[in-house]
Design a protein around this motif. Sequence first.
Motif, PDB file in Angstrom:
ATOM      1  N   VAL A 158      18.856   8.054  21.416  1.00  0.00           N
ATOM      2  CA  VAL A 158      17.848   8.770  20.637  1.00  0.00           C
ATOM      3  C   VAL A 158      17.033   7.791  19.794  1.00  0.00           C
ATOM      4  CG1 VAL A 158      17.461  10.465  18.804  1.00  0.00           C
ATOM      5  CG2 VAL A 158      19.175  10.924  20.576  1.00  0.00           C
ATOM      6  N   ARG A 159      17.716   6.842  19.175  1.00  0.00           N
ATOM      7  CA  ARG A 159      16.996   5.857  18.354  1.00  0.00           C
ATOM      8  C   ARG A 159      15.918   5.144  19.166  1.00  0.00           C
ATOM      9  NH1 ARG A 159      15.987   0.937  17.681  1.00  0.00           N
ATOM     10  NH2 ARG A 159      17.248   0.283  19.466  1.00  0.00           N
TER      11      ARG A 159
ATOM     12  N   GLN B 285      21.277   4.749  11.789  1.00  0.00           N
ATOM     13  CA  GLN B 285      21.568   5.436  10.530  1.00  0.00           C
ATOM     14  C   GLN B 285      20.499   6.485  10.203  1.00  0.00           C
ATOM     15  OE1 GLN B 285      22.123   1.914   7.859  1.00  0.00           O
ATOM     16  NE2 GLN B 285      24.167   2.767   7.553  1.00  0.00           N
ATOM     17  N   GLU B 286      19.360   6.394  10.856  1.00  0.00           N
ATOM     18  CA  GLU B 286      18.262   7.338  10.622  1.00  0.00           C
ATOM     19  C   GLU B 286      18.295   8.515  11.588  1.00  0.00           C
ATOM     20  OE1 GLU B 286      14.834   4.407   8.834  1.00  0.00           O
ATOM     21  OE2 GLU B 286      15.068   4.438  11.020  1.00  0.00           O
ATOM     22  N   ILE B 287      19.298   8.570  12.459  1.00  0.00           N
ATOM     23  CA  ILE B 287      19.398   9.618  13.488  1.00  0.00           C
ATOM     24  C   ILE B 287      20.552  10.545  13.146  1.00  0.00           C
ATOM     25  CG2 ILE B 287      19.687  10.096  15.942  1.00  0.00           C
ATOM     26  CD1 ILE B 287      17.129   8.493  15.217  1.00  0.00           C
ATOM     27  N   ILE B 288      20.219  11.771  12.747  1.00  0.00           N
ATOM     28  CA  ILE B 288      21.225  12.770  12.370  1.00  0.00           C
ATOM     29  C   ILE B 288      21.279  13.832  13.466  1.00  0.00           C
ATOM     30  CG2 ILE B 288      22.050  14.288  10.539  1.00  0.00           C
ATOM     31  CD1 ILE B 288      21.441  11.428   9.587  1.00  0.00           C
ATOM     32  N   PHE B 289      22.454  14.053  14.045  1.00  0.00           N
ATOM     33  CA  PHE B 289      22.610  15.131  15.022  1.00  0.00           C
ATOM     34  C   PHE B 289      22.779  16.458  14.295  1.00  0.00           C
ATOM     35  CE2 PHE B 289      24.211  11.775  18.092  1.00  0.00           C
ATOM     36  CZ  PHE B 289      23.098  11.860  18.919  1.00  0.00           C
ATOM     37  N   MET B 290      21.993  17.453  14.719  1.00  0.00           N
ATOM     38  CA  MET B 290      22.040  18.781  14.118  1.00  0.00           C
ATOM     39  C   MET B 290      21.975  19.821  15.230  1.00  0.00           C
ATOM     40  SD  MET B 290      19.973  18.322  10.590  1.00  0.00           S
ATOM     41  CE  MET B 290      21.424  18.825   9.715  1.00  0.00           C
ATOM     42  N   ARG B 291      22.008  21.110  14.876  1.00  0.00           N
ATOM     43  CA  ARG B 291      22.000  22.152  15.902  1.00  0.00           C
ATOM     44  C   ARG B 291      20.647  22.250  16.611  1.00  0.00           C
ATOM     45  NH1 ARG B 291      23.877  25.883  12.185  1.00  0.00           N
ATOM     46  NH2 ARG B 291      22.153  27.257  12.740  1.00  0.00           N
ATOM     47  N   GLY B 292      19.574  21.885  15.931  1.00  0.00           N
ATOM     48  CA  GLY B 292      18.258  21.987  16.545  1.00  0.00           C
ATOM     49  C   GLY B 292      17.169  21.776  15.512  1.00  0.00           C
ATOM     50  N   THR B 293      15.944  22.012  15.919  1.00  0.00           N
ATOM     51  CA  THR B 293      14.793  21.808  15.041  1.00  0.00           C
ATOM     52  C   THR B 293      14.885  22.683  13.799  1.00  0.00           C
ATOM     53  OG1 THR B 293      13.447  21.358  17.005  1.00  0.00           O
ATOM     54  CG2 THR B 293      12.272  21.782  14.953  1.00  0.00           C
ATOM     55  N   THR B 294      15.261  23.936  13.981  1.00  0.00           N
ATOM     56  CA  THR B 294      15.327  24.870  12.853  1.00  0.00           C
ATOM     57  C   THR B 294      16.304  24.366  11.790  1.00  0.00           C
ATOM     58  OG1 THR B 294      14.773  26.761  14.256  1.00  0.00           O
ATOM     59  CG2 THR B 294      15.903  27.233  12.182  1.00  0.00           C
ATOM     60  N   THR B 295      17.498  23.971  12.206  1.00  0.00           N
ATOM     61  CA  THR B 295      18.493  23.468  11.267  1.00  0.00           C
ATOM     62  C   THR B 295      17.989  22.222  10.557  1.00  0.00           C
ATOM     63  OG1 THR B 295      20.221  24.312  12.719  1.00  0.00           O
ATOM     64  CG2 THR B 295      20.901  22.764  11.023  1.00  0.00           C
ATOM     65  N   ALA B 296      17.334  21.337  11.312  1.00  0.00           N
ATOM     66  CA  ALA B 296      16.846  20.090  10.731  1.00  0.00           C
ATOM     67  C   ALA B 296      15.776  20.342   9.678  1.00  0.00           C
ATOM     68  CB  ALA B 296      16.302  19.183  11.834  1.00  0.00           C
ATOM     69  N   LEU B 297      14.840  21.235   9.961  1.00  0.00           N
ATOM     70  CA  LEU B 297      13.784  21.532   8.993  1.00  0.00           C
ATOM     71  C   LEU B 297      14.360  22.199   7.750  1.00  0.00           C
ATOM     72  CD1 LEU B 297      11.033  22.808  11.465  1.00  0.00           C
ATOM     73  CD2 LEU B 297      11.003  20.656  10.186  1.00  0.00           C
ATOM     74  N   ASN B 298      15.322  23.090   7.954  1.00  0.00           N
ATOM     75  CA  ASN B 298      15.969  23.718   6.801  1.00  0.00           C
ATOM     76  C   ASN B 298      16.706  22.694   5.955  1.00  0.00           C
ATOM     77  OD1 ASN B 298      16.144  26.931   6.543  1.00  0.00           O
ATOM     78  ND2 ASN B 298      15.818  26.401   8.699  1.00  0.00           N
ATOM     79  N   MET B 299      17.327  21.716   6.598  1.00  0.00           N
ATOM     80  CA  MET B 299      18.047  20.693   5.851  1.00  0.00           C
ATOM     81  C   MET B 299      17.094  19.877   4.982  1.00  0.00           C
ATOM     82  SD  MET B 299      19.642  17.675   5.179  1.00  0.00           S
ATOM     83  CE  MET B 299      19.532  16.441   6.459  1.00  0.00           C
TER      84      MET B 299
ATOM     85  N   LEU C  95       7.186   9.138  21.681  1.00  0.00           N
ATOM     86  CA  LEU C  95       7.244   9.224  20.224  1.00  0.00           C
ATOM     87  C   LEU C  95       7.605   7.862  19.640  1.00  0.00           C
ATOM     88  CD1 LEU C  95       9.094  12.633  19.679  1.00  0.00           C
ATOM     89  CD2 LEU C  95       6.651  12.171  19.453  1.00  0.00           C
ATOM     90  N   ASP C  96       6.881   7.466  18.614  1.00  0.00           N
ATOM     91  CA  ASP C  96       7.172   6.230  17.897  1.00  0.00           C
ATOM     92  C   ASP C  96       7.068   6.524  16.407  1.00  0.00           C
ATOM     93  OD1 ASP C  96       7.183   3.737  16.641  1.00  0.00           O
ATOM     94  OD2 ASP C  96       6.161   2.740  18.301  1.00  0.00           O
ATOM     95  N   VAL C  97       8.211   6.791  15.786  1.00  0.00           N
ATOM     96  CA  VAL C  97       8.192   7.210  14.388  1.00  0.00           C
ATOM     97  C   VAL C  97       7.708   6.097  13.473  1.00  0.00           C
ATOM     98  CG1 VAL C  97       9.931   9.017  14.639  1.00  0.00           C
ATOM     99  CG2 VAL C  97      10.666   6.669  14.157  1.00  0.00           C
ATOM    100  N   GLN C  98       7.888   4.854  13.894  1.00  0.00           N
ATOM    101  CA  GLN C  98       7.402   3.757  13.059  1.00  0.00           C
ATOM    102  C   GLN C  98       5.876   3.669  13.106  1.00  0.00           C
ATOM    103  OE1 GLN C  98       9.878   0.080  12.816  1.00  0.00           O
ATOM    104  NE2 GLN C  98      10.918   0.938  14.605  1.00  0.00           N
ATOM    105  N   ASP C  99       5.307   3.910  14.279  1.00  0.00           N
ATOM    106  CA  ASP C  99       3.855   3.911  14.388  1.00  0.00           C
ATOM    107  C   ASP C  99       3.257   5.119  13.661  1.00  0.00           C
ATOM    108  OD1 ASP C  99       1.276   2.940  15.534  1.00  0.00           O
ATOM    109  OD2 ASP C  99       1.375   4.839  16.612  1.00  0.00           O
ATOM    110  N   LEU C 100       3.875   6.283  13.838  1.00  0.00           N
ATOM    111  CA  LEU C 100       3.400   7.489  13.145  1.00  0.00           C
ATOM    112  C   LEU C 100       3.582   7.367  11.636  1.00  0.00           C
ATOM    113  CD1 LEU C 100       4.874  10.282  15.459  1.00  0.00           C
ATOM    114  CD2 LEU C 100       2.474   9.599  15.291  1.00  0.00           C
TER     115      LEU C 100
ATOM    116  N   GLY D 166      20.277  19.067  18.372  1.00  0.00           N
ATOM    117  CA  GLY D 166      18.950  18.616  17.970  1.00  0.00           C
ATOM    118  C   GLY D 166      19.090  17.377  17.119  1.00  0.00           C
ATOM    119  N   VAL D 167      17.952  16.887  16.663  1.00  0.00           N
ATOM    120  CA  VAL D 167      17.926  15.628  15.929  1.00  0.00           C
ATOM    121  C   VAL D 167      17.051  15.763  14.697  1.00  0.00           C
ATOM    122  CG1 VAL D 167      17.166  13.216  16.003  1.00  0.00           C
ATOM    123  CG2 VAL D 167      18.340  14.210  17.973  1.00  0.00           C
ATOM    124  N   LEU D 168      17.521  15.219  13.589  1.00  0.00           N
ATOM    125  CA  LEU D 168      16.670  14.970  12.439  1.00  0.00           C
ATOM    126  C   LEU D 168      16.566  13.467  12.266  1.00  0.00           C
ATOM    127  CD1 LEU D 168      15.033  15.794   9.921  1.00  0.00           C
ATOM    128  CD2 LEU D 168      17.171  15.651   8.629  1.00  0.00           C
TER     129      LEU D 168
END
Length: 406
Positions: free
Chosen positions: A74-75, A84-98, A208-213, A232-234
Amino acid sequence: MLSKEIRKHFPILDQEINGHPLVYLDSAATSQKPQQVIEVLNDYYRFDNANVHRGVHTLGNRATDHYEGAREKVRKFIHAKSTQEIIFMRGTTTALNMVAQSYGRANVGEGDEIVITHMEHHSNIIPWQQLAKEKGAVLKYIDLEDDGTLSLEKVRETITDRTKIVSIMYVSNVLGTMNPIKEITEIAHAHGAVMVVDGAQAAPHLKLDVQDLDCDFLAFSGHKMCGPTGIGVLYGKKELLNKMEPVEFGGEMIDFVGLYESTWKELPWKFEGGTPIIAGAIGLGAAIDFLEEIGLDQIERHEHELAAIAMDKMSTIDGLEIYGPKDPGARAGIVTFNLDNVHPHDVATVLDMNGIAVRAGHHCAQPLMKRLECSATARASFYVYNTEEDVDRLVEGLRIAKEYFE
């Protein structure tokens, strides 16, 4: 356009629905799973099923290696600096709520602003509504242009020095609009706000390139990108995640527990309380391998071509309205539409009787439906396994629906 050989990787497509070969055009809701992902899940449960991190036995070590190996995949997939910046979660909804519950509660106060758009999925509206109510903050919306795009001028008008959080979807699940996230992030940062990106519809289709974005947070789900459901991923910048408190406690996220005080593990595990989604993460890793073998550039190009063909052929049907950008190059492989005087549920039912699966309803975007002045729409969404023949079947099914209801 991608080879039809790719379809052979998806066993579910080799069936008939109501006496017709299946045409699956609902990948924006969830994608189908290739044989490689199915086999990886099967192998984990048959040979490696054990909990991760805690044990010293062979199965536990193998499961841990696969789980943490998926985190590294994923990284690389989103070009993050560290696992360390990759958190596994249930999905997009859970990640946004977090993000809303952890970062938002600690950093948003009375009179502060949270900025989103009218096109957001409910999962990127309700957490911010709740945070704004709790904190006495102001929830502001960037209005859309008539073609369903965002104007950077309106973005600049809406974001102010009182703005603490900007949260916007990269790709609209209804309109297919591809938003200028990098430019919006620059505007948000110029005002001291953090940028949260709903990447649910982007991760399956775009590089996707989070560093560029330079976004501060990015959330996406595995099940829309050939992976399993429930994973999912946060992504979050390390300096922000380090300052944030967990919102779930117990199990894997614990370092030391006393009678009255406890401490947390380091990133990323402090946000992964309880037994993590082991099989899901491993399956997501396999899905990433599959997509990267095809190439995200090719996937994006394929979907643009299918969307262009679909919009061109569907536009020949009298009384059919297509929503979103008119330029297929400005949208993902999503075509949302309505047929005059026919409810989208009825359209979807006729299509299903002809073996064609589309989505009908408000698509978890009721504010957008109101903005479009309709209560519901039908949506065809394309992915790696779709072909021009699928588009032809869709157009034929729409003509049948139109004739039937006339």
